[in-house]
Design a protein around this motif. Structure first.
Motif, PDB file in Angstrom:
ATOM      1  N   PHE A   7       0.830  -1.199   0.000  1.00 25.33           N
ATOM      2  CA  PHE A   7       0.000   0.000   0.000  1.00 25.33           C
ATOM      3  C   PHE A   7       0.866   1.251   0.000  1.00 25.33           C
ATOM      4  CE2 PHE A   7      -2.544  -3.069   2.691  1.00 25.33           C
ATOM      5  CZ  PHE A   7      -3.292  -3.535   1.633  1.00 25.33           C
ATOM      6  N   VAL A   8       0.428   2.268  -0.757  1.00 32.31           N
ATOM      7  CA  VAL A   8       1.180   3.506  -0.895  1.00 32.31           C
ATOM      8  C   VAL A   8       0.268   4.694  -0.574  1.00 32.31           C
ATOM      9  CG1 VAL A   8       2.550   4.919  -2.482  1.00 32.31           C
ATOM     10  CG2 VAL A   8       2.591   2.428  -2.684  1.00 32.31           C
ATOM     11  N   GLN A   9       0.794   5.645   0.190  1.00 34.35           N
ATOM     12  CA  GLN A   9       0.065   6.862   0.529  1.00 34.35           C
ATOM     13  C   GLN A   9       0.116   7.840  -0.636  1.00 34.35           C
ATOM     14  OE1 GLN A   9       1.681   8.381   4.217  1.00 34.35           O
ATOM     15  NE2 GLN A   9       1.746   6.334   5.101  1.00 34.35           N
ATOM     16  N   GLY A  10      -0.686   8.895  -0.548  1.00 36.45           N
ATOM     17  CA  GLY A  10      -0.763   9.898  -1.610  1.00 36.45           C
ATOM     18  C   GLY A  10       0.544  10.586  -1.917  1.00 36.45           C
ATOM     19  N   ASP A  11       1.429  10.693  -0.928  1.00 36.69           N
ATOM     20  CA  ASP A  11       2.718  11.347  -1.160  1.00 36.69           C
ATOM     21  C   ASP A  11       3.779  10.388  -1.701  1.00 36.69           C
ATOM     22  OD1 ASP A  11       3.375   9.818   1.059  1.00 36.69           O
ATOM     23  OD2 ASP A  11       3.897  11.520   2.327  1.00 36.69           O
ATOM     24  N   GLU A  19       0.762  -0.653  10.363  1.00 33.73           N
ATOM     25  CA  GLU A  19      -0.439   0.169  10.382  1.00 33.73           C
ATOM     26  C   GLU A  19      -1.576  -0.462   9.594  1.00 33.73           C
ATOM     27  OE1 GLU A  19       0.007   4.255   9.323  1.00 33.73           O
ATOM     28  OE2 GLU A  19       1.818   4.477  10.544  1.00 33.73           O
ATOM     29  N   LEU A  20      -1.249  -1.113   8.505  1.00 36.52           N
ATOM     30  CA  LEU A  20      -2.261  -1.668   7.620  1.00 36.52           C
ATOM     31  C   LEU A  20      -1.641  -2.821   6.852  1.00 36.52           C
ATOM     32  CD1 LEU A  20      -5.184  -1.094   6.717  1.00 36.52           C
ATOM     33  CD2 LEU A  20      -4.243   0.370   4.943  1.00 36.52           C
ATOM     34  N   TRP A  39     -11.041  -2.057  -1.776  1.00 31.66           N
ATOM     35  CA  TRP A  39     -10.392  -0.809  -2.167  1.00 31.66           C
ATOM     36  C   TRP A  39     -11.023   0.418  -1.522  1.00 31.66           C
ATOM     37  CZ3 TRP A  39     -12.515   3.285  -4.773  1.00 31.66           C
ATOM     38  CH2 TRP A  39     -13.715   3.071  -5.441  1.00 31.66           C
ATOM     39  N   ARG A  40     -12.332   0.431  -1.337  1.00 30.35           N
ATOM     40  CA  ARG A  40     -12.969   1.604  -0.730  1.00 30.35           C
ATOM     41  C   ARG A  40     -12.517   1.783   0.715  1.00 30.35           C
ATOM     42  NH1 ARG A  40     -16.665  -0.616  -4.102  1.00 30.35           N
ATOM     43  NH2 ARG A  40     -17.606   0.732  -5.659  1.00 30.35           N
ATOM     44  N   SER A  41     -12.455   0.690   1.445  1.00 31.97           N
ATOM     45  CA  SER A  41     -12.004   0.734   2.834  1.00 31.97           C
ATOM     46  C   SER A  41     -10.547   1.171   2.912  1.00 31.97           C
ATOM     47  CB  SER A  41     -12.183  -0.638   3.480  1.00 31.97           C
ATOM     48  OG  SER A  41     -11.641  -0.658   4.764  1.00 31.97           O
ATOM     49  N   LEU A  42      -9.717   0.646   2.041  1.00 34.14           N
ATOM     50  CA  LEU A  42      -8.307   1.036   2.008  1.00 34.14           C
ATOM     51  C   LEU A  42      -8.178   2.521   1.698  1.00 34.14           C
ATOM     52  CD1 LEU A  42      -6.948  -2.037   0.055  1.00 34.14           C
ATOM     53  CD2 LEU A  42      -6.480  -1.495   2.456  1.00 34.14           C
ATOM     54  N   ARG A  43      -8.939   2.978   0.729  1.00 31.96           N
ATOM     55  CA  ARG A  43      -8.902   4.394   0.334  1.00 31.96           C
ATOM     56  C   ARG A  43      -9.274   5.288   1.522  1.00 31.96           C
ATOM     57  NH1 ARG A  43      -6.603   7.982  -2.697  1.00 31.96           N
ATOM     58  NH2 ARG A  43      -7.978   9.601  -3.409  1.00 31.96           N
ATOM     59  N   SER A  44     -10.292   4.890   2.275  1.00 28.19           N
ATOM     60  CA  SER A  44     -10.716   5.701   3.423  1.00 28.19           C
ATOM     61  C   SER A  44      -9.693   5.656   4.557  1.00 28.19           C
ATOM     62  CB  SER A  44     -12.088   5.255   3.922  1.00 28.19           C
ATOM     63  OG  SER A  44     -12.029   3.979   4.496  1.00 28.19           O
ATOM     64  N   ASN A  45      -8.759   4.706   4.504  1.00 29.72           N
ATOM     65  CA  ASN A  45      -7.688   4.601   5.499  1.00 29.72           C
ATOM     66  C   ASN A  45      -6.379   5.206   5.002  1.00 29.72           C
ATOM     67  OD1 ASN A  45      -8.598   3.189   8.005  1.00 29.72           O
ATOM     68  ND2 ASN A  45      -9.367   1.760   6.456  1.00 29.72           N
ATOM     69  N   GLY A  46      -6.440   6.032   3.952  1.00 28.23           N
ATOM     70  CA  GLY A  46      -5.264   6.766   3.502  1.00 28.23           C
ATOM     71  C   GLY A  46      -4.434   6.101   2.426  1.00 28.23           C
TER      72      GLY A  46
END
Length: 69
Positions: A7-11, A19-20, A39-46
């Motif tokens: 998983f990759v954050q927006g930055d 963490e996840l 994917w929706r749950s992951l997206r809501s978790n950053g």
């Protein structure tokens, strides 16, 4: 062989595994089905994007988790 997601954050920084974390999957199909359901749950978790791994080898990604992308 184990299939997994990174998983990759927006930055662009990886989400720390403590963490996840995603489970490992026995097949690529299982991994892709799981991301399609989560994917929706992951997206809501950053999580901004994901990479699919086969063992430690990147198969594809980053793939954005943005419904408009």
């Amino acid at each position: 062989m184990t299939w997994s997601w990174r998983f990759v954050q927006g930055d662009g920084t990886p989400v720390p595994e403590d963490e996840l974390a995603a489970p490992g999957f026995p097949t690529r199909s299982d991994a892709e089905t799981w991301i399609g359901e989560q994917w929706r749950s992951l997206r809501s978790n950053g999580v901004d994007s994901v990479l699919l791994l086969e063992d430690d080898h990147e198969v594809y990604g980053p793939m954005r988790l943005d419904p408009t992308a």
